[in-house]
Design an enzyme around this catalytic site. Structure first.
Site, PDB file in Angstrom:
ATOM      1  N   ALA A 106       0.831  -1.295  -0.120  1.00  0.00           N
ATOM      2  CA  ALA A 106       0.106   0.045  -0.263  1.00  0.00           C
ATOM      3  C   ALA A 106       0.740   1.309   0.086  1.00  0.00           C
ATOM      4  CB  ALA A 106      -0.804   0.083   1.168  1.00  0.00           C
ATOM      5  N   CYS A 150       2.757 -12.525  -0.320  1.00  0.00           N
ATOM      6  CA  CYS A 150       1.989 -13.880  -0.288  1.00  0.00           C
ATOM      7  C   CYS A 150       2.579 -14.897  -0.924  1.00  0.00           C
ATOM      8  CB  CYS A 150       0.839 -13.419  -1.378  1.00  0.00           C
ATOM      9  SG  CYS A 150      -0.194 -11.774  -0.960  1.00  0.00           S
ATOM     10  N   GLU A 196      -6.308 -26.422  15.510  1.00  0.00           N
ATOM     11  CA  GLU A 196      -7.289 -25.228  15.258  1.00  0.00           C
ATOM     12  C   GLU A 196      -8.488 -25.282  16.155  1.00  0.00           C
ATOM     13  OE1 GLU A 196      -8.044 -22.862  12.820  1.00  0.00           O
ATOM     14  OE2 GLU A 196      -9.869 -22.623  14.393  1.00  0.00           O
ATOM     15  N   THR A 249      -8.300   9.718   6.515  1.00  0.00           N
ATOM     16  CA  THR A 249      -8.375   9.516   7.719  1.00  0.00           C
ATOM     17  C   THR A 249      -9.287  10.637   8.694  1.00  0.00           C
ATOM     18  OG1 THR A 249      -6.390  10.584   8.649  1.00  0.00           O
ATOM     19  CG2 THR A 249      -6.206   8.382   7.944  1.00  0.00           C
ATOM     20  N   SER A 250      -9.445  10.482   9.936  1.00  0.00           N
ATOM     21  CA  SER A 250     -10.183  11.434  10.506  1.00  0.00           C
ATOM     22  C   SER A 250      -9.278  12.794  10.920  1.00  0.00           C
ATOM     23  CB  SER A 250     -10.485  11.016  11.983  1.00  0.00           C
ATOM     24  OG  SER A 250      -9.383  10.600  12.907  1.00  0.00           O
TER      25      SER A 250
END
Lengths: 454, 454
Positions: free
Chosen positions: A13, A44, A182, A276-277
């Protein structure tokens, strides 16, 4: 005031934001700070690196700081950790991890792309040697070094999500016995159980032992080296190494310390412009939460595709653009040994949670003409909203043919197609590619029958 | 008046009609007459049978008359040719090709599914031994028998369409030298030249000789056996066998003799319910022409997928239903040696013909993560309507990954998506399946740039 762009995090990103900002403004000073020694790697790909499918770690590294400077005129500082954001005076406090010195870097626009961090389960003994998590390339290198230097015969994986299962395959490639623990009664909760059961069968076929409903309560060093894993009920397992793959969480510490708002799911809250804020501060990627396009509700689905796209949007807007990120529908795919599994849109549970009445049908069909050599099976589950007849989700498991067929559903769902419209699609057919009626169409046809029966 | 359904042709369309009518009406008498000795075979598999990819011809035969009787209560008469339709008195005249006797079969509802026939080029000497066309299973058997019994070293194919190229591969599997003669200056006219050029390269790589702009003007028996092929300009080529694959045309003789209306492209004209101009007579499959969903104009694209779907519609409606066939967008795919090529929607020429202003972009990208072993290239061309920004066509060539990616475009085009909407799709990503930005999205992104530049 500085007219520049500072990016926190050389993640997918972060680097996408920097590159897109450069496209938008050729003269804007752009500075990226990255905590680790690597930027914009293919995280990945790490399970495939660990499993020796990819031998050279450098293959996962797309760009270097040198490349970014030369080709894009972007200043990338690796091993530089941003330790604070002063939103009033508009600077970030940066620590050079090599020299230890700290300095302030003023910003005009700021993109937070700090990614996610592995959830480390709070289990006594989790700090023992030989216990790993996998998030970044340095984690991958550590795990592979351990595998290469130690005589690992037994390994344990905590968590049967996508990454846990990919790691099981990677370790089997080394000939290692693998136990997966799990806590839930099932694997891959994104996928409904009819299909996740097929992946359980694939694990068994490949000699991976799966312990469901099983909580690890303690790790202890074993006397003869390695570890003892103690599960609830006091069962004891040996392991030479453990990888905890119980999930990730948004890395929001910096943002929270700077009083930047987070959302209901814990990620940094952003609007569709990735704002964002806080004025002049944008965020993108695995540190943020986003929206599901179908339900319009917040979701946290940290994936490379989303991170790249959000980064581009944040970068373009930080450089004066005005583009929006439309949200996601949660398309995911993975390969577990020889079975591919994929999902898109809502599953039955998330559809009910969203107040819909899901109708589903499940079919099994060939991926190529039945008479064509190498033709294999694909299982498809289609999920339809009873009220609108719209396709709202699909899941698949089976041959490689799953991989991009899920995208036909993803496209249809995004377009708001009804199951009738899906059924009328003119899809590609040739014996080496598909049966006359593609599994997608067979699923649509079964979906119509299920819908009309209700 | 008989309440029954008579189907002319045990083709994919004909058998689909019969089967669907049975689903709609469990007690309706259903009778199918088929001229050849086989019904509902996978004719698209014939090149693979000829090329020994499929060894046993029976694999191509999905159903037998016995099966249809037992499982569906449908009476199928093979080697029975319908030689006339009396639309006034509502009967068909049928010739039993074994016994030679003729009888009349009354019908309540009639479905014409006579398929297509190979175009036999009007070239002197076309009737010589060793010259074939390929349409039905009996043609395929004849060709394979010839290959098996004769020492074929040199072969010629007339026509460089999909079937001609698939046959070239089939004959190369026998180690035979193959020359293709194509009258046009190019191959695969459905696909724009940037991409068809890639298939030309694939032919060359596989030692298939392609003669473009080349008209065959005569076939002569050679003195030492085999044939001489004479092309315009008096070039002479040797061939032990020839397959003419210059196209097919709708088999409409019966319909025309019965004064049933044909369309502007020569196929039987049907409405969206698959009704012909004549009461109680329906038609479906390769003997009909259909509509392009984008241009709304008639098209003749004889394909197995369309034939099956149209047959279902005709059968359902003939049994009292009321369903419509929405038309096609011309999605096609094939494999030529190791290159897959596919197309959907309009190409630049057909878009211009439809009065649109096509904007296009072409990209090349990997089909899996670049670092993942076995990652290969895919070329994508996207075509956008300048006025609406809608995606109206796409073409691909490259790895197996082409096969179902074309369907993402087919779905987007059918949904009327703009290139911006396509670009926002949440498609599946995992290193063994796709790069982070799927080639489809890279094409969308390039398409947007091309559109905004104009």
């Amino acid at each position: 005031m500085d007219k520049n762009l500072v990016v926190i995090g050389g993640t997918a990103a972060g680097m996408s934001a920097a590159a897109q900002a450069r496209r938008g403004d050729p003269s804007l000073p752009i500075i990226v700070f990255e905590r680790t020694g690597y930027i914009t790697y293919g995280s990945c790909g790490l399970p495939y690196y660990i499993g020796n499918v990819i031998k050279d770690v450098n293959k996962l590294i797309t760009y270097t700081p040198e490349y970014m400077k030369k080709q894009r005129n972007i200043d990338v500082y690796i091993l530089h950790e941003v330790v604070g954001i002063n939103t009033q005076e508009k600077y970030v406090k940066v620590k050079n991890l090599k020299s230890g010195e700290t300095f302030n870097q003023p910003y005009g626009q700021l993109v937070i792309a700090t990614g996610a961090v592995s959830v480390v389960p709070k289990i006594p003994g989790i700090d023992n040697n030989g216990i790993f998590t996998l998030r970044n390339i340095e984690d991958g290198i550590k795990i592979k070094e351990f595998l290469s230097s130690k005589n690992v015969k037994h390994a344990a994986i905590l968590g049967a999500g996508f990454i846990g299962l990919e790691l099981a395959e990677a370790l089997r490639n080394w000939g290692i016995d693998v136990n997966i623990f799990e806590m839930l009664p099932r694997i891959l909760p994104q996928i409904d159980e009819e299909l996740s059961a097929l992946i359980e069968a694939e694990l068994e076929k490949n000699s991976v032992k799966l312990y469901k409903n099983t909580k690890v309560v303690e790790f202890k060093p074993a006397e003869k080296g390695g570890l003892k894993i103690i599960t609830e009920g006091n069962n004891i397992f040996d392991a030479d190494m453990v990888i905890a793959a119980v999930g990730v969480k948004p890395n929001t510490l910096l943002a929270q310390n700077a009083k930047i708002q987070t959302g209901t799911l814990g990620g940094i809250a952003v609007d569709k412009y990735m704002r964002t804020s806080c004025p002049d501060i944008w965020a993108a990627g695995d540190c943020t939460e986003t929206y599901n396009r179908i339900t319009k509700k917040p979701v946290y689905v940290p994936l490379g595709t989303t991170a790249n796209k959000q980064g581009k949007i944040a970068g373009e807007n930080a450089a004066g653009g005005s583009v929006i990120f439309p949200g996601i529908i949660g398309t995911q795919v993975t390969k577990i040994f020889n079975t591919y599994t994929a999902t898109t849109g809502l599953n039955e549970i998330s559809a009910k949670d969203a107040g819909m009445l899901p109708i589903s049908a499940k079919i099994k069909h060939v991926d190529k003409a039945g008479y064509y050599p190498g033709s294999k099976s694909i299982h498809v589950k289609i999920i339809i909203d009873k009220n609108t007849a719209k396709v709202i989700g699909a899941q698949m498991a089976g041959s490689e043919g799953v991989g991009k067929r899920i995208d036909i559903f993803a496209t249809a769902i995004t377009a708001g197609m009804t199951v009738y419209e899906l059924n009328e699609l003119d899809l590609a057919y040739a014996p080496p590619v598909s049966p006359v009626y593609d599994p997608v169409l067979i699923a649509a046809s079964s979906g119509i029958k299920a819908l009309e029966k209700t």
